[in-house]
Motif scaffolding. Structure first.
Motif, mmCIF file in Angstrom:
data_model
loop_
_atom_site.group_PDB
_atom_site.id
_atom_site.type_symbol
_atom_site.label_atom_id
_atom_site.label_comp_id
_atom_site.label_asym_id
_atom_site.label_seq_id
_atom_site.Cartn_x
_atom_site.Cartn_y
_atom_site.Cartn_z
ATOM 1 N N ALA A 7 18.988 61.620 130.256
ATOM 2 C CA ALA A 7 19.828 61.611 131.459
ATOM 3 C C ALA A 7 20.966 62.613 131.339
ATOM 4 O O ALA A 7 21.505 62.828 130.264
ATOM 5 C CB ALA A 7 20.394 60.215 131.680
ATOM 6 N N VAL A 13 20.291 57.487 138.886
ATOM 7 C CA VAL A 13 19.166 56.849 138.184
ATOM 8 C C VAL A 13 18.832 55.518 138.844
ATOM 9 O O VAL A 13 19.694 54.852 139.407
ATOM 10 C CB VAL A 13 19.492 56.612 136.686
ATOM 11 C CG1 VAL A 13 19.582 57.921 135.931
ATOM 12 C CG2 VAL A 13 20.748 55.798 136.513
ATOM 13 N N LYS A 15 17.144 51.602 138.523
ATOM 14 C CA LYS A 15 17.133 50.545 137.507
ATOM 15 C C LYS A 15 15.836 50.634 136.703
ATOM 16 O O LYS A 15 14.750 50.750 137.251
ATOM 17 C CB LYS A 15 17.233 49.173 138.183
ATOM 18 C CG LYS A 15 17.275 48.033 137.198
ATOM 19 C CD LYS A 15 17.452 46.692 137.886
ATOM 20 C CE LYS A 15 17.488 45.589 136.845
ATOM 21 N NZ LYS A 15 17.724 44.279 137.443
ATOM 22 N N GLU A 17 15.068 53.104 134.704
ATOM 23 C CA GLU A 17 14.719 54.503 134.408
ATOM 24 C C GLU A 17 15.147 54.857 132.985
ATOM 25 O O GLU A 17 16.180 54.415 132.493
ATOM 26 C CB GLU A 17 15.416 55.423 135.415
ATOM 27 C CG GLU A 17 14.967 56.865 135.328
ATOM 28 C CD GLU A 17 15.565 57.724 136.431
ATOM 29 O OE1 GLU A 17 15.786 58.923 136.182
ATOM 30 O OE2 GLU A 17 15.815 57.189 137.533
ATOM 31 N N LEU A 19 16.771 56.590 130.018
ATOM 32 C CA LEU A 19 17.988 57.390 129.843
ATOM 33 C C LEU A 19 17.974 58.161 128.532
ATOM 34 O O LEU A 19 18.438 59.300 128.468
ATOM 35 C CB LEU A 19 19.228 56.486 129.862
ATOM 36 C CG LEU A 19 19.446 55.637 131.114
ATOM 37 C CD1 LEU A 19 20.623 54.704 130.905
ATOM 38 C CD2 LEU A 19 19.667 56.527 132.326
ATOM 39 N N ARG A 153 17.008 52.210 128.691
ATOM 40 C CA ARG A 153 16.749 52.278 130.127
ATOM 41 C C ARG A 153 17.994 51.860 130.907
ATOM 42 O O ARG A 153 18.827 51.110 130.405
ATOM 43 C CB ARG A 153 15.558 51.404 130.497
ATOM 44 C CG ARG A 153 14.300 51.850 129.791
ATOM 45 C CD ARG A 153 13.057 51.147 130.278
ATOM 46 N NE ARG A 153 11.887 51.668 129.598
ATOM 47 C CZ ARG A 153 11.212 52.741 129.942
ATOM 48 N NH1 ARG A 153 11.598 53.434 131.001
ATOM 49 N NH2 ARG A 153 10.170 53.154 129.266
ATOM 50 N N ALA A 154 18.073 52.333 132.139
ATOM 51 C CA ALA A 154 19.222 52.014 132.990
ATOM 52 C C ALA A 154 19.205 50.534 133.351
ATOM 53 O O ALA A 154 18.204 50.038 133.855
ATOM 54 C CB ALA A 154 19.185 52.862 134.257
ATOM 55 N N VAL A 160 24.821 58.271 136.304
ATOM 56 C CA VAL A 160 25.152 58.434 134.887
ATOM 57 C C VAL A 160 26.600 58.908 134.808
ATOM 58 O O VAL A 160 26.949 59.951 135.366
ATOM 59 C CB VAL A 160 24.195 59.438 134.205
ATOM 60 C CG1 VAL A 160 24.616 59.676 132.766
ATOM 61 C CG2 VAL A 160 22.763 58.944 134.276
ATOM 62 N N THR A 179 26.698 55.844 129.687
ATOM 63 C CA THR A 179 27.326 54.922 130.622
ATOM 64 C C THR A 179 26.714 55.128 131.997
ATOM 65 O O THR A 179 26.609 56.260 132.464
ATOM 66 C CB THR A 179 28.845 55.167 130.707
ATOM 67 O OG1 THR A 179 29.394 55.062 129.394
ATOM 68 C CG2 THR A 179 29.523 54.180 131.624
ATOM 69 N N VAL A 180 26.292 54.024 132.629
ATOM 70 C CA VAL A 180 25.762 54.081 133.997
ATOM 71 C C VAL A 180 26.728 53.325 134.887
ATOM 72 O O VAL A 180 27.069 52.172 134.620
ATOM 73 C CB VAL A 180 24.347 53.461 134.082
ATOM 74 C CG1 VAL A 180 23.854 53.463 135.523
ATOM 75 C CG2 VAL A 180 23.386 54.202 133.190
ATOM 76 N N ASP A 182 27.578 51.493 138.277
ATOM 77 C CA ASP A 182 26.932 50.791 139.385
ATOM 78 C C ASP A 182 27.811 50.964 140.618
ATOM 79 O O ASP A 182 28.859 50.338 140.743
ATOM 80 C CB ASP A 182 26.768 49.316 139.021
ATOM 81 C CG ASP A 182 26.044 48.529 140.101
ATOM 82 O OD1 ASP A 182 25.618 49.139 141.105
ATOM 83 O OD2 ASP A 182 25.894 47.303 139.926
#
Length: 200
Positions: A7, A13, A15, A17, A19, A153-154, A160, A179-180, A182
């Motif tokens: 990523a 991204v 959910k 997916e 990374l 994974r996310a 991202v 870090t993702v 939301d």
């Protein structure tokens, strides 16, 4: 292990997916070793089951042969009884026929009892092997889960935020990697003077 980040910061991204991936030869080797042990325990369990069937069959055969010996001894005793009634055989021959019948009945009872005890003991052996196999299966399932977690994974759909490691860097267990953010649960934090608090 060694991390490969897929990523890019700022990328959107979905959910689940992928990374990043982590290559951990130590964990994969442990998984392969434990899986080989599980395969070995499965083979031992099947071998034990075959051995149990073989011994149960041998015990049944011994009991059946003892039963045949009883029938033969009963026929001999009936002949001896008839002959004794007619006084054409000696008392010693008559007593021997009766003893042979008693011995045949005793052998049959012992064969049946031994077959039952053997079957019970063999059942415990199979149960012990099955429990060992089940315990090893839990170990393999746990390692399989840990190996699957090497693919990061996310957890949510979002963007991202930042990547905390360099490409192909060695990372420790539980170290932050990506870090993702939301966006559906986005919060704004700001400061404001107390005099304006009533206006909000």
């Amino acid at each position: 292990g060694t991390v490969t980040v897929i990523a890019k910061p700022g990328a959107t991204v979905a959910k689940g997916e992928l990374l990043a991936t982590i290559e951990s030869p130590e964990l994969r080797n442990e998984f392969q070793r434990e899986r080989a042990t599980l395969d070995s325990l499965n083979t031992d369990l099947e071998r034990q089951r075959i051995e149990v069937r073989r011994k149960v069959l041998a015990n049944r055969q011994a009991a059946d042969l003892a039963n045949v010996a009883i029938k033969a001894a009963q026929r001999e005793f009936q002949r001896a009884q008839s002959s004794w009634d007619l006084k054409v055989i000696s008392e010693r021959d008559y007593q021997r026929a009766r003893d042979d019948l008693s011995a045949a009945e005793l052998n049959y009872r012992h064969a049946v009892d031994n077959a039952g005890l053997d079957e019970e003991g063999l059942g415990f052996e199979v149960k012990t092997r099955r429990l060992e196999r089940d315990r090893q299966n839990f170990v393999v399932e746990n390692l399989s889960r840990r190996v699957a977690e090497l693919d990061v994974r996310a957890p949510v759909a979002g963007v991202v935020g930042n990547v905390a490691v360099r490409q192909k860097a060695a990372v420790a267990a539980n170290a932050p990697i990506v870090t993702v953010v939301d966006l559906s649960a986005f919060e704004v934090e700001f400061q404001m003077a107390e005099s304006y608090a009533g206006l909000v």
